[in-house]
Scaffold this motif. Structure first.
Motif, mmCIF file in Angstrom:
data_model
loop_
_atom_site.group_PDB
_atom_site.id
_atom_site.type_symbol
_atom_site.label_atom_id
_atom_site.label_comp_id
_atom_site.label_asym_id
_atom_site.label_seq_id
_atom_site.Cartn_x
_atom_site.Cartn_y
_atom_site.Cartn_z
ATOM 1 N N VAL A 441 0.795 -1.367 -0.051
ATOM 2 C CA VAL A 441 -0.003 -0.103 -0.124
ATOM 3 C C VAL A 441 0.888 1.121 -0.238
ATOM 4 O O VAL A 441 1.931 1.204 0.686
ATOM 5 C CB VAL A 441 -1.060 0.089 1.193
ATOM 6 C CG1 VAL A 441 -0.140 0.355 2.585
ATOM 7 C CG2 VAL A 441 -2.021 1.104 1.107
ATOM 8 N N ALA A 442 0.316 2.222 -0.830
ATOM 9 C CA ALA A 442 1.086 3.536 -0.685
ATOM 10 C C ALA A 442 0.603 4.299 0.167
ATOM 11 O O ALA A 442 -0.382 4.521 0.471
ATOM 12 C CB ALA A 442 1.142 4.094 -2.172
ATOM 13 N N ALA A 443 1.326 5.295 0.768
ATOM 14 C CA ALA A 443 1.078 6.212 1.648
ATOM 15 C C ALA A 443 0.224 7.624 0.564
ATOM 16 O O ALA A 443 0.953 7.659 -0.439
ATOM 17 C CB ALA A 443 2.290 6.895 2.457
ATOM 18 N N ARG A 448 6.006 7.202 0.663
ATOM 19 C CA ARG A 448 6.330 5.778 1.587
ATOM 20 C C ARG A 448 5.480 4.667 0.907
ATOM 21 O O ARG A 448 4.381 4.989 0.526
ATOM 22 C CB ARG A 448 6.045 5.800 2.923
ATOM 23 C CG ARG A 448 6.978 6.828 3.708
ATOM 24 C CD ARG A 448 8.161 6.136 4.105
ATOM 25 N NE ARG A 448 9.181 7.213 4.882
ATOM 26 C CZ ARG A 448 9.786 7.867 4.668
ATOM 27 N NH1 ARG A 448 9.796 8.538 3.669
ATOM 28 N NH2 ARG A 448 10.432 8.805 5.581
ATOM 29 N N LEU A 449 6.152 3.597 0.913
ATOM 30 C CA LEU A 449 5.472 2.418 0.713
ATOM 31 C C LEU A 449 5.584 1.372 1.726
ATOM 32 O O LEU A 449 6.444 1.310 2.540
ATOM 33 C CB LEU A 449 5.940 1.470 -0.479
ATOM 34 C CG LEU A 449 5.760 1.983 -1.894
ATOM 35 C CD1 LEU A 449 6.784 0.986 -2.927
ATOM 36 C CD2 LEU A 449 4.205 2.006 -2.187
ATOM 37 N N TYR A 450 4.486 0.580 1.902
ATOM 38 C CA TYR A 450 4.426 -0.340 2.946
ATOM 39 C C TYR A 450 4.044 -1.703 2.470
ATOM 40 O O TYR A 450 3.017 -1.879 1.809
ATOM 41 C CB TYR A 450 3.467 0.049 3.940
ATOM 42 C CG TYR A 450 3.556 1.336 4.885
ATOM 43 C CD1 TYR A 450 4.426 1.507 5.795
ATOM 44 C CD2 TYR A 450 3.145 2.506 4.304
ATOM 45 C CE1 TYR A 450 4.842 2.640 6.529
ATOM 46 C CE2 TYR A 450 3.169 3.781 4.951
ATOM 47 C CZ TYR A 450 3.946 3.840 6.034
ATOM 48 O OH TYR A 450 4.136 5.028 6.515
ATOM 49 N N VAL A 451 5.087 -2.647 2.798
ATOM 50 C CA VAL A 451 5.072 -3.838 2.144
ATOM 51 C C VAL A 451 4.841 -5.158 2.954
ATOM 52 O O VAL A 451 5.759 -5.122 3.982
ATOM 53 C CB VAL A 451 6.312 -4.177 1.103
ATOM 54 C CG1 VAL A 451 6.263 -5.479 0.406
ATOM 55 C CG2 VAL A 451 6.516 -2.814 0.241
ATOM 56 N N ALA A 452 3.863 -5.875 2.858
ATOM 57 C CA ALA A 452 4.009 -6.868 3.997
ATOM 58 C C ALA A 452 4.761 -8.245 3.646
ATOM 59 O O ALA A 452 4.760 -8.456 2.351
ATOM 60 C CB ALA A 452 2.015 -7.433 4.005
ATOM 61 N N GLU A 453 5.748 -8.589 4.564
ATOM 62 C CA GLU A 453 6.419 -9.604 4.211
ATOM 63 C C GLU A 453 5.952 -10.831 5.022
ATOM 64 O O GLU A 453 6.299 -11.118 6.566
ATOM 65 C CB GLU A 453 7.813 -9.307 4.704
ATOM 66 C CG GLU A 453 8.369 -8.102 3.873
ATOM 67 C CD GLU A 453 9.658 -7.564 4.384
ATOM 68 O OE1 GLU A 453 10.671 -7.453 3.794
ATOM 69 O OE2 GLU A 453 9.754 -7.183 5.548
ATOM 70 N N SER A 492 -2.098 8.831 8.460
ATOM 71 C CA SER A 492 -1.670 8.596 9.637
ATOM 72 C C SER A 492 -1.792 7.038 10.372
ATOM 73 O O SER A 492 -0.699 6.852 11.177
ATOM 74 C CB SER A 492 -2.571 9.549 10.642
ATOM 75 O OG SER A 492 -3.909 9.176 10.772
ATOM 76 N N THR A 493 -2.421 6.333 9.669
ATOM 77 C CA THR A 493 -2.841 4.920 10.239
ATOM 78 C C THR A 493 -2.563 4.045 9.503
ATOM 79 O O THR A 493 -3.254 3.980 8.265
ATOM 80 C CB THR A 493 -3.800 5.063 11.022
ATOM 81 O OG1 THR A 493 -4.171 6.013 12.049
ATOM 82 C CG2 THR A 493 -4.370 3.615 11.777
ATOM 83 N N LEU A 494 -1.815 2.953 9.606
ATOM 84 C CA LEU A 494 -1.619 1.640 8.797
ATOM 85 C C LEU A 494 -2.600 0.541 9.490
ATOM 86 O O LEU A 494 -2.337 0.113 10.760
ATOM 87 C CB LEU A 494 -0.302 1.386 8.779
ATOM 88 C CG LEU A 494 0.010 0.156 7.832
ATOM 89 C CD1 LEU A 494 -0.418 0.177 6.453
ATOM 90 C CD2 LEU A 494 1.379 -0.200 7.991
ATOM 91 N N TYR A 495 -3.238 -0.068 8.636
ATOM 92 C CA TYR A 495 -3.953 -1.301 9.072
ATOM 93 C C TYR A 495 -3.050 -2.624 8.598
ATOM 94 O O TYR A 495 -3.127 -2.580 7.378
ATOM 95 C CB TYR A 495 -5.203 -1.452 8.843
ATOM 96 C CG TYR A 495 -6.214 -0.176 9.547
ATOM 97 C CD1 TYR A 495 -6.575 -0.640 10.853
ATOM 98 C CD2 TYR A 495 -6.228 1.017 8.766
ATOM 99 C CE1 TYR A 495 -7.308 0.431 11.416
ATOM 100 C CE2 TYR A 495 -6.984 1.981 9.727
ATOM 101 C CZ TYR A 495 -7.567 1.789 11.007
ATOM 102 O OH TYR A 495 -8.149 2.607 11.804
ATOM 103 N N VAL A 496 -2.936 -3.570 9.177
ATOM 104 C CA VAL A 496 -2.130 -4.779 8.840
ATOM 105 C C VAL A 496 -3.143 -6.124 9.218
ATOM 106 O O VAL A 496 -3.509 -6.142 10.291
ATOM 107 C CB VAL A 496 -0.733 -4.992 9.564
ATOM 108 C CG1 VAL A 496 -0.379 -6.233 8.946
ATOM 109 C CG2 VAL A 496 0.106 -3.757 9.312
ATOM 110 N N VAL A 497 -3.458 -6.848 8.177
ATOM 111 C CA VAL A 497 -4.133 -8.015 8.353
ATOM 112 C C VAL A 497 -3.113 -9.129 8.198
ATOM 113 O O VAL A 497 -2.328 -9.356 7.202
ATOM 114 C CB VAL A 497 -5.287 -8.120 7.206
ATOM 115 C CG1 VAL A 497 -6.132 -9.564 7.044
ATOM 116 C CG2 VAL A 497 -6.317 -6.912 7.065
ATOM 117 N N ASN A 498 -3.503 -10.106 9.259
ATOM 118 C CA ASN A 498 -2.598 -11.365 9.390
ATOM 119 C C ASN A 498 -3.414 -12.660 9.229
ATOM 120 O O ASN A 498 -4.348 -12.971 9.957
ATOM 121 C CB ASN A 498 -1.683 -11.289 10.842
ATOM 122 C CG ASN A 498 -0.927 -9.829 10.926
ATOM 123 O OD1 ASN A 498 0.058 -9.675 10.351
ATOM 124 N ND2 ASN A 498 -1.485 -8.932 11.907
#
Length: 639
Positions: A441-443, A448-453, A492-498
Motif C-alpha cells: 500500500v502507498a502512503a 512511503r510504501l508499506y510492504v507485507a512480508e 496517519s494509520t496503517l492497518y495490517v491483516v495477518n
C-alpha cells in the motif's frame, strides 16, 4: 548433489541476522548452521520449566504476542484484535470508520472463536469498527477471495470477489452491518480460451462421469463438473476506476480481466491477459490498467497415463506407479499474454473501459529449472507511486523477495528493489529466499510504501521520495503471515491483516483451568490446530520511527558456537562431525507429538499424553498411532 540443496528448508532464515545493537552478521554457506529460533535457551515456567517456550498466544504481555510453531516470536506493533480465519483481503470505507476483511477458510467448518462470540471460521466477511478495534458484524454468504472494494459515504457499497463462486458479490454496509444488495451478485463467465492452459472451459471425459464400487472416478477438482461443462473464472483482485464508473476484476481461472459497470451492475467488457492474473491497479486518470500475472502452469510428470482399471498413475517408460521424469512448464516472455510472471498493460482511452484493450506485457519472471528456480517470481499485489518522472508501478514479486518496478511513461521496466538482507547465494544466478512480500500500500503523500512480508512477519517501510530509486528504511513487526494492508486517507494509520494471527487459538469449549497442565493460555495442550484465526493491527505511523524496531530478533538468533568436541552435530554448514558417518532422512506423516509418543509419559514426563480434546470440549484417550510407531518410540527412548 551440492551440499546446500537441502537449505531450502531454511529459506526464510537465510539472510543477515541483526542484533539489537544494530550489528549484522551475513550468513554464508560455511556457518548457516548457527542460526537458531529466537526461543533457543528460553524457558517455560511451572511444570514445564526447562523447556523452551511453547507455541501459543499470550507469551509476552499480550494475547497476540506469542510463539509460533516454528519457534519464532510475534510481537505485533500497535493495537491488535482478532478477526475471521485466513483473511486475505481488506478495504477501508472512504471515511475510515470501518474496515472490511475477506475471510477465506476453505474448510468452511464454522468454528467459533475463543476471543469473540462474533468471530467464526469458514468463508465470511468481517466488519471492524476502527475506533473501537472490534469486530461488530460478520456475514457468511458463499465463497470469497481477496478482492474487496468499498465506496460511498454511508451507507457504503461493498464489492467482494467470489473466488470459487465465479462471481462478484455486492453488499450494503450501514451501521456496521452488511446486508446483500440488489443484485446480490454478478456472475462472471469465462471468455473463449485462446491458448492452452486455461482451466475455464472443461468437459469431463466419459470415464469420469461413471462410478463404481471400487472408487472410480477419483475425487473431482474443486468446482469441476463430472457430467457437463465446467466454467471457472475465479475472480481475484479488483480495483475501481478513479471516477467510480467501472470495477476491474482479475479472473484467475480464465486468464482475463472483466469490467463491471457500477451503475448497471453488468459485465460490459472482458479482455484476455497473462497466466493466472491476481491483482489490478488503475492509474490516476483511469486510462491505464495494470494486471499482475502469477504466471506458469504446474510442474508435471512427463508422459502421465491414468489407468482406470488399476486406478494408478502409470508411465510409458517405467512399470508400476513410477512416473518418467519431470518437466518444467513451458514459458515465454515475448507474447502479448505470456505464460510466465508478467504485468499486462491495458489501455482505456479517455477512461472508457468499454474500449479496453491490451497494449503489451512487461516480463517480470526469471528462468526456471528443476532444482533452484522452481516456480516463477509470482507477481502479486501492486500499487502506483506518482514520481517526478511519472507514475511508477510497484509489484510484490513474492517468490524472489523483491519489488518489481515499471515506469508507466513508456512502460519501461526498472531494476527490482531487493528486500532481502544478504540472501545466501548458491551461485550467481540462484538465491534462497523467504520473506515473501505479498501485499503493498502507498502512503497518500506518495513518499512511503508499506510492504507485507509474510515470511518474516513484518511490514517493510520503503522510501519512495525518488520513485524510480526507492530505498528500504525499516521494518514493523506483525503477527503471523501478514496478508493485506490498508491506510487511512490522511496517511496517519496503517492497518495490517495477518492471515494466521498468533497461531493456534483455543477451543472456547475447553476448560483452561486445572493442574497439571495447563499452566495458562498459550501452553494449553488442548489447543486445537483448527482454531487459527487471523488478526488485525492498527498502527499509528507517527509512533513508528525508521530503524527503531528490529523484526529479525523475532525471527532468528545467532548464538556463538560451543566447542565442536561437545557436539554430535556441529553447528555451522561445513564442519564435519567426528561421530556421524551416515545420515538417513525419514519422511513421516504429519501426526502430532502425542499421537506418536503420547504413551511415553515415563520418558517425557508432562510433555507426553494420550488425552485429547474433542470439539465439544470433552476429553478422550486415543492410541491410534502409538501402537504402530514403535521405531519412532525406540529412537526417542534411546537417543
Amino acid at each position: 548433489m551440492k551440499p546446500v540443496i537441502f537449505l531450502a528448508l531454511w529459506a526464510a532464515m537465510i539472510m543477515a541476522i541483526s542484533r539489537s545493537s544494530g550489528e549484522k552478521h551475513s550468513i554464508a554457506v560455511d556457518d548457516w548452521g548457527r542460526i537458531t529460533a529466537p526461543v533457543y535457551e528460553t524457558s517455560e515456567t511451572g511444570v514445564y520449566s526447562g523447556a523452551e517456550l511453547f507455541a501459543g498466544p499470550n507469551k509476552f504481555g499480550s494475547y497476540f504476542a506469542g510463539v509460533l510453531p516454528n519457534g519464532r516470536m510475534v510481537k505485533p506493533a500497535g493495537v491488535t484484535t482478532q478477526i475471521g480465519m485466513n483473511p486475505l483481503g481488506a478495504a477501508l470505507t472512504p471515511d475510515g470508520k470501518y474496515l472490511i476483511t475477506t475471510n477465506d477458510d476453505e474448510r468452511d467448518l464454522g468454528f467459533p472463536s475463543y476471543q469473540s462470540s462474533i468471530n467464526s471460521g469458514g468463508y465470511s466477511l468481517s466488519v471492524i469498527d476502527t475506533r473501537l478495534m472490534k469486530v461488530v458484524s460478520q456475514l457468511s454468504t458463499g465463497k470469497y477471495f481477496l478482492g474487496l472494494e468499498a465506496s460511498g459515504t454511508g451507507p457504503y457499497t461493498v464489492w467482494a470477489s467470489g473466488g470459487g463462486d465465479n462471481d462478484v458479490k455486492l453488499f450494503t454496509l450501514e451501521g456496521g452491518v452488511l446486508t446483500p444488495a440488489k443484485p446480490k451478485h454478478i456472475v462472471i463467465s469465462p471468455i473463449t480460451p485462446a491458448t492452452e492452459g486455461f482451466v475455464s472451459h472443461y468437459t469431463a471425459d466419459e470415464r469420469f462421469s461413471r462410478s463404481d464400487a471400487e472408487g472410480f472416478p477419483p475425487p473431482a477438482p474443486s468446482g469441476f463438473s463430472r457430467s457437463g461443462e465446467t466454467q471457472i473464472t475465479f475472480p481475484a483482485g479488483m480495483a475501481l476506476s478513479p471516477d467510480g464508473k467501472y470495477l476491474y476484476v482479475a479472473c484467475n481461472g480464465d486468464n482475463s480481466v472483466a469490467v463491471i459497470e457500477t451503475t448497471s451492475k453488468a459485465v460490459v467488457k472482458q479482455v484476455p491477459v497473462g497466466y493466472f492474473p491476481y491483482a489490478v491497479v488503475v492509474n490516476s486518470d483511469g486510462t491505464k490498467i495494470l494486471v499482475s500475472n502469477w504466471g506458469i502452469t504446474e510442474y508435471k510428470f512427463a508422459h502421465p497415463l491414468y489407468d482406470p482399471e488399476s486406478h494408478r498413475l502409470l508411465s510409458t517408460a517405467a512399470a508400476g506407479n513410477l512416473p518418467y521424469g519431470f518437466y518444467i512448464p513451458r514459458t515465454n516472455a515475448s507474447e502479448p499474454n505470456p505464460k510466465t510472471s508478467s504485468i499486462s498493460v491495458l489501455d482505456a482511452p479517455s477512461g472508457d473501459a468499454r474500449r479496453l484493450s491490451l497494449r503489451e506485457a512487461v516480463y517480470e519472471g526469471h528462468a526456471l529449472d528443476e532444482l533452484y528456480n522452481v516456480g516463477d517470481t509470482h507477481p502479486s499485489a501492486a500499487t502506483i507511486i506518482h514520481g517526478k518522472q511519472g507514475e511508477v508501478l510497484y509489484v510484490t514479486k513474492s517468490n524472489s523477495d523483491s519489488l518489481g518496478m515499471v515506469l508507466l511513461n513508456g512502460d519501461r521496466k526498472l531494476e527490482d528493489l531487493d528486500l532481502s538482507l544478504n540472501p545466501l547465494g548458491l551461485d550467481p544466478e540462484h538465491h534462497l529466499h523467504g520473506e515473501y512480500p505479498n501485499a503493498i500500500v502507498a502512503a497518500p503523500a506518495q513518499d512511503r510504501l508499506y510492504v507485507a512480508e509474510a515470511g518474516i512477519n513484518s511490514v517493510a517501510v520503503v522510501d519512495t521520495r525518488q520513485a524510480t530509486h526507492p530505498a528500504l528504511l525499516a521494518r514493523i513487526p506483525t503477527d503471523w503471515y501478514p496478508s493485506a494492508l490498508a491506510i487511512t486517507a490522511d496517511g496517519s494509520t496503517l492497518y495490517v491483516v495477518n492471515a494466521k494471527g498468533v497461531g493456534e487459538d483455543i477451543n472456547p469449549r475447553t476448560a483452561t483451568g486445572g493442574s497439571p497442565p495447563p499452566t495458562g493460555l498459550g501452553s494449553d495442550p488442548n489447543t486445537d490446530s483448527n482454531y487459527i484465526f487471523g488478526s488485525l493491527q492498527r498502527i499509528n505511523l507517527a509512533e513508528v520511527k525508521p530503524g527503531v524496531v528490529d523484526v529479525l530478533n523475532n525471527n532468528f538468533a545467532f548464538p556463538p558456537p560451543p566447542p565442536a568436541s561437545s557436539q554430535i552435530v556441529p553447528l555451522g554448514g561445513n564442519r564435519a562431525s567426528k561421530k556421524i558417518k551416515h545420515v538417513f532422512f525419514i519422511l513421516h506423516e504429519n501426526k502430532t507429538f502425542d499421537s506418536m509418543l503420547g504413551n511415553l509419559g515415563s520418558h517425557f514426563g508432562p510433555y507426553a499424553s494420550l488425552t485429547y480434546n474433542a470439539s465439544n470440549g470433552s476429553n478422550y484417550r486415543n492410541m491410534q498411532f502409538t501402537g504402530v510407531s514403535l521405531n519412532t518410540q525406540l529412537l526417542a527412548s534411546h537417543f
